[in-house]
Design an enzyme around this catalytic site. Structure first.
Site, PDB file in Angstrom:
ATOM      1  N   ALA A  21       0.817  -1.217   0.000  1.00 35.49           N
ATOM      2  CA  ALA A  21       0.000   0.000   0.000  1.00 35.49           C
ATOM      3  C   ALA A  21       0.846   1.260   0.000  1.00 35.49           C
ATOM      4  O   ALA A  21       0.346   2.354  -0.253  1.00 35.49           O
ATOM      5  CB  ALA A  21      -0.924   0.003   1.215  1.00 35.49           C
ATOM      6  N   ARG A  26      10.182   7.305  -2.218  1.00 34.79           N
ATOM      7  CA  ARG A  26      11.589   7.401  -2.595  1.00 34.79           C
ATOM      8  C   ARG A  26      11.843   7.031  -4.062  1.00 34.79           C
ATOM      9  O   ARG A  26      12.913   7.257  -4.595  1.00 34.79           O
ATOM     10  CB  ARG A  26      12.437   6.520  -1.652  1.00 34.79           C
ATOM     11  CG  ARG A  26      12.490   7.062  -0.231  1.00 34.79           C
ATOM     12  CD  ARG A  26      12.970   6.019   0.774  1.00 34.79           C
ATOM     13  NE  ARG A  26      11.897   5.131   1.210  1.00 34.79           N
ATOM     14  CZ  ARG A  26      12.036   4.157   2.110  1.00 34.79           C
ATOM     15  NH1 ARG A  26      13.220   3.941   2.663  1.00 34.79           N
ATOM     16  NH2 ARG A  26      11.008   3.396   2.455  1.00 34.79           N
ATOM     17  N   ARG A 351       8.484  -5.900 -38.009  1.00 34.36           N
ATOM     18  CA  ARG A 351       7.486  -5.283 -37.120  1.00 34.36           C
ATOM     19  C   ARG A 351       6.319  -6.235 -36.871  1.00 34.36           C
ATOM     20  O   ARG A 351       6.232  -7.296 -37.483  1.00 34.36           O
ATOM     21  CB  ARG A 351       7.048  -3.956 -37.726  1.00 34.36           C
ATOM     22  CG  ARG A 351       8.190  -2.928 -37.702  1.00 34.36           C
ATOM     23  CD  ARG A 351       7.859  -1.705 -38.534  1.00 34.36           C
ATOM     24  NE  ARG A 351       6.551  -1.175 -38.220  1.00 34.36           N
ATOM     25  CZ  ARG A 351       5.833  -0.406 -39.049  1.00 34.36           C
ATOM     26  NH1 ARG A 351       6.310  -0.089 -40.245  1.00 34.36           N
ATOM     27  NH2 ARG A 351       4.646   0.030 -38.692  1.00 34.36           N
TER      28      ARG A 351
END
Ligand code: UD1
Ligand code: CA
Length: 467
Positions: A21, A26, A351
């Site tokens: 939670a 930081r 691709r």
């Protein structure tokens, strides 16, 4: 008598609680900490996979900061991640510390006799270590088993205070340590096995601490001891597992360890990795035996590579499948599929939607997208092939372009088997080139070419004497 209420707990029932939670301040990020990417997966994936592998009766996860975002990301992932055990989401509305997170989880925890509590920011924990911790906890009938680690630099972690007999007395968070305590290099990994009945009472005794007035889960241990309980500490056989990711520096450290583990797994299964220091492999990538991975290669996502391939140097392969005995040299593949004995590169870009092979060759500055290329066909030089269907034994000459986009929509080019497309041809889609047809070099083809025909669509050359 305490706890005289009739218990609905099944004997031996195991719950695993993940604390996730926290805001992850930081990290300095808009992304919730446990959704940061590691080895191609969100950090929480590792904890959920680990929890699931221990076959608990239930998994609880405490979320708070960005509750809905994190919950949705987990719900969207569980199937693909192979998480089969039920997950209970617990909403901790105010992040008042790891102790308050556990307090909020009591209705989940009370369903189980034993609980493993661990942190969502410990992605390096392994099954073997947790399995051993739980095994020892159960067989020795411990009340609390704590996973610790010895760190050369313990900075940032809670320190373990032991009695002269080795029993864990308490954990002191770094901000509360005296210099002497701070010098202790055995740290709290944040992973615990609790007999839930003891935790229930201890958690109620927590008081807020520190400048942020947080409830520390770690303080429970002292309360459990004061009621006569014992806390046993197990130093992890591999201290790196105790890494907690609080900052992006630790995120990079975790990434490095996961990469090393992925490389070691592949090497031990018979894959050669010429330079592990410059090879990056996501956690779920599969590579079969006798494939050689050259330096500078990055294999991401759900990539699967067959046997005896040569990959790299300097190839980037994302979510792609490659059959046996292929080579992909200095190229980029994403969402593409290559059947066996095909060669890609150097300097090709495949691709999404490219399906090529067997025995095709695509290389030297060719780009392919949303295209099937059949057995033995070649797109060897400087081409753009998009939205095309190329059958078997077709040669696409250097510089050929499928003009697939008319400014509004994408159009298809179909090239039948054994066609020969000369160099520098524009195929203006939609267009079909027949079986065995030849297109003269330099042509701009706007109409279908029947089977076996040769098409010229260019100015006739005029030679004149100079006056
Ligand atoms: C914590 C431990 C520390 C241990 C370290 C290991 C405490 C008080 N300290 O410190 O002893 O060495 O982990 O990595 O537990 N969380 C919540 N709700 C909250 C606050 C935190 O769920 O209100 C969760 C966080 O998401 C995180 C875990 O609890 O997963 C630990 O919190 P964090 O702030 O990272 O604690 P550390 O300072 O790392
Ligand atoms: Ca932490």
């Amino acid at each position: 008598m305490k706890n005289s209420k009739k218990s609905s707990v099944r004997p031996g029932s195991l719950g695993i609680l993940l604390l996730a939670a926290g805001k992850g301040t930081r990290m300095r990020s808009e992304t919730p900490k446990v959704l940061h990417s590691l080895g191609g997966r969100p950090m929480i994936y590792y904890l959920l996979r680990l929890a699931n592998a221990l076959k608990p009766n239930g998994i609880g996860i405490v979320l708070g900061h960005e509750f809905d975002t994190v919950k949705k990301a987990i719900q969207a992932g569980v199937k693909e991640w192979g998480i089969s055990k039920p997950i209970t989401f617990i909403h901790q509305k105010e992040q008042k510390g790891s102790g308050s997170a556990v307090l909020e989880s009591m209705s989940f925890l009370k369903k189980h006799q034993t609980a493993i509590v661990t942190c969502g920011d410990s992605p390096l924990l392994t099954f073997d270590t947790l399995f051993a911790l739980l095994g020892g906890h159960r067989s020795e009938k411990h009340q609390v088993s704590l996973l610790t680690a010895r760190f050369r630099d313990p900075k940032g972690y809670g320190r373990i205070i032991r009695s002269p007999m080795g029993e864990v007395l308490k954990i002191i968070e770094e901000s509360h340590c005296t210099p002497k305590e701070a010098a202790i290099n055995e740290i709290n990994s944040g992973t615990y096995c609790f007999e839930v009945s003891l935790l229930v009472d201890a958690i109620k005794k927590l008081v807020p601490k520190g400048s942020n007035k947080e409830f520390y889960l770690t303080d429970c241990l002292e309360h459990i001891r004061s009621e006569g309980g014992r806390v046993t500490g197990f130093p992890s056989p591999s201290p790196e597992e105790a890494l907690g990711v609080n900052t992006r520096i630790q995120l990079a450290q975790a990434e490095r360890v996961l990469n090393r583990r992925a490389l070691e797994r592949l090497m031990l299964s018979g894959v050669s990795v010429l330079d592990p220091n410059t090879t990056y492999i996501d956690v779920d990538v599969e590579v079969a035996q006798d494939t050689v991975i050259h330096p500078g290669t990055i294999l991401r996502g759900k990539t699967k590579i067959g046997k005896s391939c040569v990959i790299g140097p300097y190839s980037i392969i994302v979510d792609s499948q490659i059959g046996n005995e292929c080579s992909v040299i200095n190229s980029w593949m994403e969402g593409a599929k290559l059947h066996e004995k095909s060669e890609v590169g150097p300097w090709a870009r495949l691709r999404p939607g490219t399906i090529a092979g067997p025995r095709v060759r695509i290389g030297n500055f060719s780009e392919v997208k949303n295209t099937r290329i059949g057995y033995g066909s070649k797109v060897p030089h400087l081409s753009y092939v998009g939205d095309a269907d190329i059958a078997e034994d077709v040669n696409v000459g250097a510089g050929t372009i499928t003009c697939n986009y008319d400014g509004h929509k994408k159009n298809k080019t179909v090239i039948a088997a054994k066609a020969f497309i000369g160099s520098n041809v524009n195929l203006v889609a939609p267009v079909k080139i027949g079986r065995g047809a030849t297109i003269a070099a330099g042509s701009t083809i706007t109409e279908n070419v029947p089977d076996g025909n040769i098409a010229f669509a260019r100015e006739r050359q005029v030679n004149k004497e100079r006056k």
